[in-house]
Design a protein around this motif. Sequence first.
Motif, PDB file in Angstrom:
ATOM      1  N   LYS A  56       0.849  -1.193   0.000  1.00 31.61           N
ATOM      2  CA  LYS A  56       0.000   0.000   0.000  1.00 31.61           C
ATOM      3  C   LYS A  56       0.885   1.243   0.000  1.00 31.61           C
ATOM      4  CE  LYS A  56      -1.761  -1.734   3.739  1.00 31.61           C
ATOM      5  NZ  LYS A  56      -2.526  -2.004   4.980  1.00 31.61           N
ATOM      6  N   PRO A  57       0.303   2.426  -0.188  1.00 29.97           N
ATOM      7  CA  PRO A  57       1.107   3.656  -0.102  1.00 29.97           C
ATOM      8  C   PRO A  57       1.878   3.771   1.201  1.00 29.97           C
ATOM      9  CG  PRO A  57      -1.015   4.155  -1.077  1.00 29.97           C
ATOM     10  CD  PRO A  57      -1.075   2.718  -0.648  1.00 29.97           C
ATOM     11  N   SER A  58       1.277   3.318   2.315  1.00 29.02           N
ATOM     12  CA  SER A  58       1.983   3.376   3.596  1.00 29.02           C
ATOM     13  C   SER A  58       3.205   2.454   3.595  1.00 29.02           C
ATOM     14  CB  SER A  58       1.038   2.998   4.742  1.00 29.02           C
ATOM     15  OG  SER A  58       0.474   1.717   4.530  1.00 29.02           O
ATOM     16  N   THR A  59       3.136   1.349   2.834  1.00 25.44           N
ATOM     17  CA  THR A  59       4.299   0.462   2.695  1.00 25.44           C
ATOM     18  C   THR A  59       5.426   1.190   1.976  1.00 25.44           C
ATOM     19  OG1 THR A  59       2.706  -1.350   2.395  1.00 25.44           O
ATOM     20  CG2 THR A  59       5.038  -1.848   2.007  1.00 25.44           C
ATOM     21  N   ALA A  60       5.065   1.923   0.929  1.00 28.55           N
ATOM     22  CA  ALA A  60       6.069   2.698   0.189  1.00 28.55           C
ATOM     23  C   ALA A  60       6.660   3.787   1.074  1.00 28.55           C
ATOM     24  CB  ALA A  60       5.433   3.307  -1.065  1.00 28.55           C
ATOM     25  N   ASP A  61       5.824   4.461   1.861  1.00 26.33           N
ATOM     26  CA  ASP A  61       6.317   5.488   2.798  1.00 26.33           C
ATOM     27  C   ASP A  61       7.349   4.885   3.746  1.00 26.33           C
ATOM     28  OD1 ASP A  61       4.583   7.302   1.657  1.00 26.33           O
ATOM     29  OD2 ASP A  61       3.078   7.161   3.248  1.00 26.33           O
ATOM     30  N   TYR A  62       7.002   3.750   4.315  1.00 24.06           N
ATOM     31  CA  TYR A  62       7.860   3.048   5.281  1.00 24.06           C
ATOM     32  C   TYR A  62       9.205   2.673   4.666  1.00 24.06           C
ATOM     33  CZ  TYR A  62       9.276  -1.112   8.044  1.00 24.06           C
ATOM     34  OH  TYR A  62       9.956  -2.053   8.774  1.00 24.06           O
ATOM     35  N   ASN A  83       6.355 -11.102   2.860  1.00 20.56           N
ATOM     36  CA  ASN A  83       5.254 -12.041   2.694  1.00 20.56           C
ATOM     37  C   ASN A  83       4.040 -11.235   2.269  1.00 20.56           C
ATOM     38  OD1 ASN A  83       3.442 -14.150   2.726  1.00 20.56           O
ATOM     39  ND2 ASN A  83       3.340 -14.315   4.952  1.00 20.56           N
ATOM     40  N   THR A  84       3.736 -11.217   0.988  1.00 18.05           N
ATOM     41  CA  THR A  84       2.659 -10.366   0.475  1.00 18.05           C
ATOM     42  C   THR A  84       1.887 -11.051  -0.646  1.00 18.05           C
ATOM     43  OG1 THR A  84       2.132  -8.227  -0.554  1.00 18.05           O
ATOM     44  CG2 THR A  84       4.238  -9.214  -1.134  1.00 18.05           C
ATOM     45  N   PRO A  85       0.566 -10.839  -0.684  1.00 16.96           N
ATOM     46  CA  PRO A  85      -0.230 -11.364  -1.794  1.00 16.96           C
ATOM     47  C   PRO A  85      -0.180 -10.457  -3.020  1.00 16.96           C
ATOM     48  CG  PRO A  85      -1.660 -10.259  -0.248  1.00 16.96           C
ATOM     49  CD  PRO A  85      -0.283 -10.224   0.355  1.00 16.96           C
ATOM     50  N   GLY A  86       0.348  -9.229  -2.845  1.00 23.25           N
ATOM     51  CA  GLY A  86       0.378  -8.245  -3.926  1.00 23.25           C
ATOM     52  C   GLY A  86      -0.023  -6.886  -3.398  1.00 23.25           C
ATOM     53  N   ALA A  91       2.107   2.264  -5.656  1.00 20.98           N
ATOM     54  CA  ALA A  91       2.986   2.075  -4.501  1.00 20.98           C
ATOM     55  C   ALA A  91       4.150   1.168  -4.863  1.00 20.98           C
ATOM     56  CB  ALA A  91       2.198   1.482  -3.332  1.00 20.98           C
ATOM     57  N   THR A  92       3.873   0.144  -5.668  1.00 22.19           N
ATOM     58  CA  THR A  92       4.934  -0.774  -6.101  1.00 22.19           C
ATOM     59  C   THR A  92       5.982  -0.047  -6.924  1.00 22.19           C
ATOM     60  OG1 THR A  92       3.356  -2.613  -6.136  1.00 22.19           O
ATOM     61  CG2 THR A  92       5.398  -2.896  -7.386  1.00 22.19           C
ATOM     62  N   ARG A  93       5.550   0.815  -7.824  1.00 22.17           N
ATOM     63  CA  ARG A  93       6.502   1.585  -8.637  1.00 22.17           C
ATOM     64  C   ARG A  93       7.381   2.475  -7.763  1.00 22.17           C
ATOM     65  NH1 ARG A  93       6.239   2.025 -14.096  1.00 22.17           N
ATOM     66  NH2 ARG A  93       4.538   0.956 -15.179  1.00 22.17           N
ATOM     67  N   ARG A  94       6.790   3.086  -6.757  1.00 23.27           N
ATOM     68  CA  ARG A  94       7.571   3.926  -5.843  1.00 23.27           C
ATOM     69  C   ARG A  94       8.660   3.112  -5.154  1.00 23.27           C
ATOM     70  NH1 ARG A  94       3.657   6.619  -1.702  1.00 23.27           N
ATOM     71  NH2 ARG A  94       5.685   7.014  -0.713  1.00 23.27           N
ATOM     72  N   ILE A  95       8.287   1.921  -4.695  1.00 26.85           N
ATOM     73  CA  ILE A  95       9.246   1.072  -3.991  1.00 26.85           C
ATOM     74  C   ILE A  95      10.340   0.604  -4.932  1.00 26.85           C
ATOM     75  CG2 ILE A  95       9.533  -1.086  -2.725  1.00 26.85           C
ATOM     76  CD1 ILE A  95       6.597  -0.719  -1.781  1.00 26.85           C
ATOM     77  N   VAL A  96       9.952   0.189  -6.126  1.00 19.73           N
ATOM     78  CA  VAL A  96      10.942  -0.250  -7.116  1.00 19.73           C
ATOM     79  C   VAL A  96      11.949   0.865  -7.394  1.00 19.73           C
ATOM     80  CG1 VAL A  96      11.264  -0.832  -9.561  1.00 19.73           C
ATOM     81  CG2 VAL A  96       9.518  -2.011  -8.209  1.00 19.73           C
ATOM     82  N   ALA A 117       5.613 -14.090  -2.518  1.00 13.46           N
ATOM     83  CA  ALA A 117       5.814 -12.754  -3.085  1.00 13.46           C
ATOM     84  C   ALA A 117       4.920 -12.691  -4.305  1.00 13.46           C
ATOM     85  CB  ALA A 117       7.275 -12.524  -3.452  1.00 13.46           C
ATOM     86  N   GLY A 118       3.620 -12.552  -4.048  1.00 14.54           N
ATOM     87  CA  GLY A 118       2.648 -12.563  -5.127  1.00 14.54           C
ATOM     88  C   GLY A 118       2.541 -11.215  -5.803  1.00 14.54           C
ATOM     89  N   SER A 119       2.238 -11.219  -7.078  1.00 11.44           N
ATOM     90  CA  SER A 119       1.916 -10.016  -7.835  1.00 11.44           C
ATOM     91  C   SER A 119       2.939  -8.889  -7.604  1.00 11.44           C
ATOM     92  CB  SER A 119       0.503  -9.565  -7.500  1.00 11.44           C
ATOM     93  OG  SER A 119       0.025  -8.614  -8.416  1.00 11.44           O
ATOM     94  N   ALA A 120       2.553  -7.844  -6.869  1.00 11.17           N
ATOM     95  CA  ALA A 120       3.455  -6.713  -6.621  1.00 11.17           C
ATOM     96  C   ALA A 120       4.745  -7.144  -5.933  1.00 11.17           C
ATOM     97  CB  ALA A 120       2.743  -5.658  -5.773  1.00 11.17           C
ATOM     98  N   GLY A 121       4.669  -8.177  -5.096  1.00 10.41           N
ATOM     99  CA  GLY A 121       5.853  -8.672  -4.410  1.00 10.41           C
ATOM    100  C   GLY A 121       6.914  -9.167  -5.370  1.00 10.41           C
ATOM    101  N   THR A 122       6.496  -9.652  -6.543  1.00  8.96           N
ATOM    102  CA  THR A 122       7.450 -10.123  -7.550  1.00  8.96           C
ATOM    103  C   THR A 122       8.349  -8.990  -8.022  1.00  8.96           C
ATOM    104  OG1 THR A 122       5.736 -11.668  -8.298  1.00  8.96           O
ATOM    105  CG2 THR A 122       7.652 -11.388  -9.731  1.00  8.96           C
ATOM    106  N   PHE A 123       7.766  -7.804  -8.191  1.00 11.23           N
ATOM    107  CA  PHE A 123       8.541  -6.636  -8.618  1.00 11.23           C
ATOM    108  C   PHE A 123       9.572  -6.250  -7.553  1.00 11.23           C
ATOM    109  CE2 PHE A 123       4.744  -6.442 -11.167  1.00 11.23           C
ATOM    110  CZ  PHE A 123       5.162  -5.934 -12.386  1.00 11.23           C
TER     111      PHE A 123
END
Length: 281
Positions: A56-62, A83-86, A91-96, A117-123
């Motif tokens: 989520k956006p809060s994950t990217a903030d963290y 450990n994430t379903p996606g 938010a994923t792009r920000r983290i990447v 590491a599903g979906s977004a976790g793969t990135f």
Amino acid sequence: MFRMVNHSRWRFMSKLRLVAHISISIVFTLAILSHYIGYASTKNDLMVLKVNGPIKPSTADYLERMIAKAESNESTGILIELNTPGGMLDATRRIVSSFLDSDVPIITYVSPSGARAGSAGTFLVAASHIAAMAPTTNIGAASPVLSDGSDLNKTLASKATQDTAALMRSIAETRGRNVKALEATVLNAKAYSSEEALEAHIIDYIAEDRDQLLAILDGETVETKSGSRTISTASMNLYEGKRNWKEKFLDAVGDPNITFILLTIGSIALTIEFVSILEGV
């Protein structure tokens, strides 16, 4: 005709408003203060972060905040236990982006056994300097879908899929990973077990636990944005980078169950306020 004001009810509502205002003030004050709370560290420290749940956006903030702190403290690296379903694509792009721009080695470890590491976790795994998984974990199935998990319409699905596939290709090329295998997680919703991911050169290592992973990584050299960095785990200090109050609050609000509860409480509060106004007229 005038109605008598129910003073006891009016006093109760006033106290209720006061408590609400104080509570909100405390939450935001703690969020601001926690942003500035630091910690003592040395160059041989490894920051351990835990991401357990949707991205989520809060994950990217963290993660962005922790990477900035690790860089400021010249930490040896960052270990993200994932450990994430996606989750959300923005938010994923920000983290990447923060992973690719990091001056500190990013190590992503999909764990414990049974995690994914599903979906977004793969990135996130693909964008890490070092990618590892515990046995009996899985990665992939990164095709874009709507927030409720349902499929996109045909036109939008084609655009989103091509966009995210291009992102995955660029990540794989940058990190020297298997482009075709990672692209298939987007185009074909392909998923891999930890053993399959290692064999396909999607990840770098399989480790039973954190201790084994750190032993494997001792002496490993990676290329960061600022140059080569060698990881020494022989006498490394581990410390956990914790979420601040703001990130915890946004995490909670992002939970559908918590959101429903907050909306219910808000609706009840509005109803009480409306009734109290009518009774005072």
